[in-house]
Design a protein around this motif. Structure first.
Motif, PDB file in Angstrom:
ATOM      1  N   ARG A 165       0.823  -1.272   0.039  1.00 14.77           N
ATOM      2  CA  ARG A 165       0.040  -0.027  -0.023  1.00 14.77           C
ATOM      3  C   ARG A 165       0.703   1.160  -0.030  1.00 14.77           C
ATOM      4  N   GLY A 166       0.080   2.437  -0.013  1.00 11.35           N
ATOM      5  CA  GLY A 166       1.063   3.757  -0.210  1.00 11.35           C
ATOM      6  C   GLY A 166       1.483   4.016  -1.444  1.00 11.35           C
ATOM      7  N   VAL A 167       1.834   5.491  -1.579  1.00  4.14           N
ATOM      8  CA  VAL A 167       2.033   5.964  -2.663  1.00  4.14           C
ATOM      9  C   VAL A 167       3.551   5.899  -2.959  1.00  4.14           C
ATOM     10  N   GLY A 168       4.433   5.777  -2.028  1.00  2.00           N
ATOM     11  CA  GLY A 168       5.843   5.662  -2.318  1.00  2.00           C
ATOM     12  C   GLY A 168       6.388   7.119  -2.042  1.00  2.00           C
ATOM     13  N   TYR A 169       7.277   7.620  -2.817  1.00  2.00           N
ATOM     14  CA  TYR A 169       7.927   8.948  -2.840  1.00  2.00           C
ATOM     15  C   TYR A 169       6.895  10.033  -3.006  1.00  2.00           C
ATOM     16  N   VAL A 170       6.892  11.082  -2.120  1.00  2.00           N
ATOM     17  CA  VAL A 170       6.176  12.261  -2.441  1.00  2.00           C
ATOM     18  C   VAL A 170       7.288  13.488  -2.051  1.00  2.00           C
ATOM     19  N   PRO A 171       7.171  14.654  -3.020  1.00  2.00           N
ATOM     20  CA  PRO A 171       8.131  15.751  -2.446  1.00  2.00           C
ATOM     21  C   PRO A 171       7.274  16.456  -1.435  1.00  2.00           C
ATOM     22  N   ALA A 172       8.110  17.271  -0.881  1.00  2.00           N
ATOM     23  CA  ALA A 172       7.645  18.416   0.202  1.00  2.00           C
ATOM     24  C   ALA A 172       6.845  19.361  -0.298  1.00  2.00           C
ATOM     25  N   HIS A 173       6.862  19.724  -1.498  1.00  2.00           N
ATOM     26  CA  HIS A 173       6.049  20.743  -2.547  1.00  2.00           C
ATOM     27  C   HIS A 173       5.932  20.250  -3.576  1.00  2.00           C
ATOM     28  N   SER A 174       4.875  20.425  -4.366  1.00  2.00           N
ATOM     29  CA  SER A 174       4.550  20.215  -5.785  1.00  2.00           C
ATOM     30  C   SER A 174       3.631  21.286  -6.399  1.00  2.00           C
ATOM     31  N   GLU A 175       4.016  21.614  -7.679  1.00  2.00           N
ATOM     32  CA  GLU A 175       3.263  22.729  -8.251  1.00  2.00           C
ATOM     33  C   GLU A 175       2.154  21.933  -9.007  1.00  2.00           C
ATOM     34  N   VAL A 176       1.949  20.703  -8.855  1.00  2.00           N
ATOM     35  CA  VAL A 176       0.839  19.942  -9.563  1.00  2.00           C
ATOM     36  C   VAL A 176       0.186  18.910  -8.451  1.00  2.00           C
ATOM     37  N   SER A 177       0.424  19.366  -7.347  1.00  2.00           N
ATOM     38  CA  SER A 177      -0.548  18.606  -6.275  1.00  2.00           C
ATOM     39  C   SER A 177      -2.047  18.611  -6.689  1.00  2.00           C
ATOM     40  N   ALA A 223      -4.316  10.362   2.666  1.00  2.00           N
ATOM     41  CA  ALA A 223      -4.678   9.367   1.184  1.00  2.00           C
ATOM     42  C   ALA A 223      -5.998   9.805   0.830  1.00  2.00           C
ATOM     43  N   ASP A 224      -5.844   9.324  -0.743  1.00  2.00           N
ATOM     44  CA  ASP A 224      -6.951   9.729  -1.455  1.00  2.00           C
ATOM     45  C   ASP A 224      -8.388   9.036  -1.286  1.00  2.00           C
ATOM     46  N   LYS A 225      -9.367   9.741  -0.935  1.00  2.00           N
ATOM     47  CA  LYS A 225     -10.517   9.274  -0.726  1.00  2.00           C
ATOM     48  C   LYS A 225     -11.256   7.950  -1.475  1.00  2.00           C
ATOM     49  N   SER A 226     -10.909   8.307  -3.077  1.00  2.00           N
ATOM     50  CA  SER A 226     -11.400   7.419  -3.689  1.00  2.00           C
ATOM     51  C   SER A 226     -10.798   6.040  -3.741  1.00  2.00           C
ATOM     52  N   GLU A 227      -9.400   5.918  -3.005  1.00  2.00           N
ATOM     53  CA  GLU A 227      -8.719   4.588  -3.162  1.00  2.00           C
ATOM     54  C   GLU A 227      -7.985   4.527  -1.651  1.00  2.00           C
ATOM     55  N   SER A 228      -8.909   5.174  -0.658  1.00  2.00           N
ATOM     56  CA  SER A 228      -8.452   5.441   0.685  1.00  2.00           C
ATOM     57  C   SER A 228      -7.701   4.132   1.266  1.00  2.00           C
ATOM     58  N   THR A 229      -8.522   2.784   0.901  1.00  2.00           N
ATOM     59  CA  THR A 229      -7.794   1.652   1.237  1.00  2.00           C
ATOM     60  C   THR A 229      -6.486   1.243   0.968  1.00  2.00           C
ATOM     61  N   ARG A 230      -6.481   1.483  -0.332  1.00  2.00           N
ATOM     62  CA  ARG A 230      -5.051   1.216  -1.010  1.00  2.00           C
ATOM     63  C   ARG A 230      -3.989   1.985  -0.721  1.00  2.00           C
ATOM     64  N   ASN A 231      -4.363   3.487  -0.796  1.00  2.00           N
ATOM     65  CA  ASN A 231      -3.594   4.496  -0.469  1.00  2.00           C
ATOM     66  C   ASN A 231      -3.005   5.056   0.863  1.00  2.00           C
ATOM     67  N   ALA A 232      -3.958   4.418   1.914  1.00  2.00           N
ATOM     68  CA  ALA A 232      -3.276   4.386   3.149  1.00  2.00           C
ATOM     69  C   ALA A 232      -1.938   3.675   3.367  1.00  2.00           C
ATOM     70  N   TRP A 233      -1.154   3.830   4.271  1.00  2.00           N
ATOM     71  CA  TRP A 233       0.005   3.334   4.380  1.00  2.00           C
ATOM     72  C   TRP A 233       0.188   2.980   6.008  1.00  2.00           C
ATOM     73  N   ASN A 234       1.472   2.120   6.192  1.00  2.00           N
ATOM     74  CA  ASN A 234       1.734   1.959   7.536  1.00  2.00           C
ATOM     75  C   ASN A 234       3.120   2.350   7.946  1.00  2.00           C
ATOM     76  N   MET A 235       3.820   2.802   7.041  1.00  2.00           N
ATOM     77  CA  MET A 235       5.176   3.337   7.433  1.00  2.00           C
ATOM     78  C   MET A 235       5.593   4.625   6.821  1.00  2.00           C
ATOM     79  N   SER A 236       5.536   5.653   7.659  1.00  2.00           N
ATOM     80  CA  SER A 236       6.147   7.086   7.115  1.00  2.00           C
ATOM     81  C   SER A 236       7.540   7.240   7.257  1.00  2.00           C
ATOM     82  N   ARG A 237       8.306   7.505   6.185  1.00  2.00           N
ATOM     83  CA  ARG A 237       9.863   7.712   6.277  1.00  2.00           C
ATOM     84  C   ARG A 237      10.215   9.007   5.702  1.00  2.00           C
TER      85      ARG A 237
END
Length: 464
Positions: A165-177, A223-237
């Motif tokens: 689960r989870g989306v992996g890498y995400v930046p601190a800031h994004s112009e396309v968020s 986590a995006d609500k449309s896929e909250s089950t899959r996009n939730a995660w259990n390790m934040s790094r």
């Protein structure tokens, strides 16, 4: 005289004016991505044309132009090389480059394996869990994958098949968020740095960017609500460099924890386990250099999307080896997919061996920085151009694909012919007719990203 006859028209005019004002507001910027930009009048006044590309001019990566100009100045009389130079670290591969992309019996475009030791089989083994740890894939590229387009569907399909689960890498800031669908992302107090500007930026991670945060800077991931089950995660790094000591607060669904951070020039990592749908980060380290956040699972597959708009990829010759070594202790990869070429393609240039030669150096540097990873070069997708009043494939696109395939063969890595997987010559016309690409006849939309992802995943996971 009855003045009420004009009232309905006045009300309609006022309503249209209100809708227009609301549609023009930069909601994503004002709300940090919580409310996404929208156009309530899109159906009434469509902005896309279906008969011609809308780009005004070709945009080539300035760094690539500089490198090619330098090459011409060094040997102005020498004709362009017809073959990409062979990297010294790689022996001649036993498998010759095919005249065209290979297919299986079902007609699917196969991944071409030019590795000396069965690299594709190793990737499949990692996905199947043979390593006993999460399998990690990084997709590194340009605006073709911006906003997690294409990557989000590779992630979805692989996690459905192998877990995670989870989306992996995400930046601190994004112009396309504001238009990214896979994570809800807002931030404040962060400055984004393009690592290609190496004279002023000392850090060059695989993502091609890093971020500096003021004291009190915040980031929120939901986590995006449309896929909250899959996009939730259990390790934040979090991976970062702290020039000074301080604290970083991490809040999971309202429960917070403060981490003490020591000053160090080395890469540091903070990990916070626990079922998570909302993560808030507050920085209290002066001058913190944040390399990114990784939101993932302890099992299955993680797919990171790393994109920098306008990038030709050649800047990755300057990847920081020491930086990568420090980051690898927390985040290493089984497969790195390099998606580049659109920002090196033009309608006038018919030969791309010089670009291929530079990308060969990129592959060598990525291999040096991530020795445990297999590398897959993606050929460019099909691109359209209006010719004699009709849209057709850009005539120079096949030459770019040839150079990219030759680069992969010489470097001993994997290659996937994206353009042929889309359908080959004039495929972009059909994809536009099916509403799979944008009006520029280049970039995938969400629907097109999902379609292309399904074709790559099939080639990645299915033996011939």
């Amino acid at each position: 005289m009855d003045n009420r006859k004009g009232q309905p028209l006045l009300i309609i005019a006022l309503a249209v004016a209100v809708l227009l004002v609301l549609s023009l507001c930069p909601w994503s910027k004002w709300t940090g991505g919580t409310v996404k930009d929208f156009n309530l009048l899109a159906d009434l006044f469509p902005s896309e044309s279906t008969d011609a590309p809308t780009q005004a001019a070709e945009i080539i990566d300035p760094e690539l132009e500089k490198e090619l100009q330098k090459e011409m100045e060094q040997s102005p009389s020498a004709p362009p090389a017809s073959v990409v130079s062979q990297p010294a670290v790689q022996a001649e591969p036993a498998t010759p480059a095919p005249a065209k992309a290979p297919r299986n019996a079902g007609g699917d475009i196969l991944i071409e394996d030019y590795t000396p030791d069965g690299g594709l089989a190793k990737v499949r083994s990692a996905l199947a869990g043979a390593s006993g740890r999460p399998a990690r894939i990084a997709i590194v590229g340009d605006s073709y994958i911006e906003g997690d387009i294409f990557a989000q569907d590779i992630r979805r399909l692989l996690q459905k098949q192998y877990g995670g689960r989870g989306v992996g890498y995400v930046p601190a800031h994004s112009e396309v968020s504001g238009f990214r669908r896979s994570i809800i992302h807002s931030s404040s107090g962060w400055t984004q740095h393009d690592s290609r500007k190496t004279k002023s930026n000392p850090y060059f991670p695989l993502s091609g960017e890093y971020f500096t945060g003021k004291t009190g800077a915040t980031i929120t991931y939901k986590a995006d609500k449309s896929e909250s089950t899959r996009n939730a995660w259990n390790m934040s790094r979090l991976l970062f460099i702290a020039p000074k000591a301080g604290t970083i607060k991490m809040e999971i669904d309202g429960e917070s924890r403060d981490f003490t951070v020591e000053a160090s020039d080395a890469v540091q990592a903070l990990e916070l386990p626990g079922e998570t749908k909302t993560l808030k980060i507050t920085n209290n380290v002066p001058g913190l250099v944040l390399l990114g956040a990784w939101l993932g699972d302890t099992t299955g597959v993680q797919v990171d999307c790393m994109s920098v708009r306008g990038d030709s990829g050649i800047g990755h010759r300057n990847l920081g080896a020491d930086l990568a070594e420090g980051m690898r202790r927390s985040v290493d990869y089984d497969l790195i997919i390099l998606e580049y070429g659109i920002n090196a393609l033009s309608s006038s240039q018919k030969e791309y061996s010089s670009y291929g030669r530079l990308m060969g150096k990129v592959v060598d540097k990525v291999r040096q920085c991530y020795p445990n990873s297999q590398i897959l070069l993606m050929g460019i997708g099909d691109r359209g151009q209006k010719i004699n009043g009709e849209v057709h494939s850009l005539p120079t696109a096949p030459a770019m694909v040839d150079a990219q395939r030759q680069t992969a063969r010489n470097a001993g890595v994997l290659f996937w012919d994206t353009r042929e997987a889309m359908g080959g010559e004039d495929a972009i016309v059909d994809w536009r007719a099916d509403k799979l690409v944008n009006a520029d006849y280049i970039h995938l939309n969400a629907k097109g990203g999902a379609e292309l992802a399904s074709r790559l995943v099939k080639s990645l996971t299915t033996a011939e």
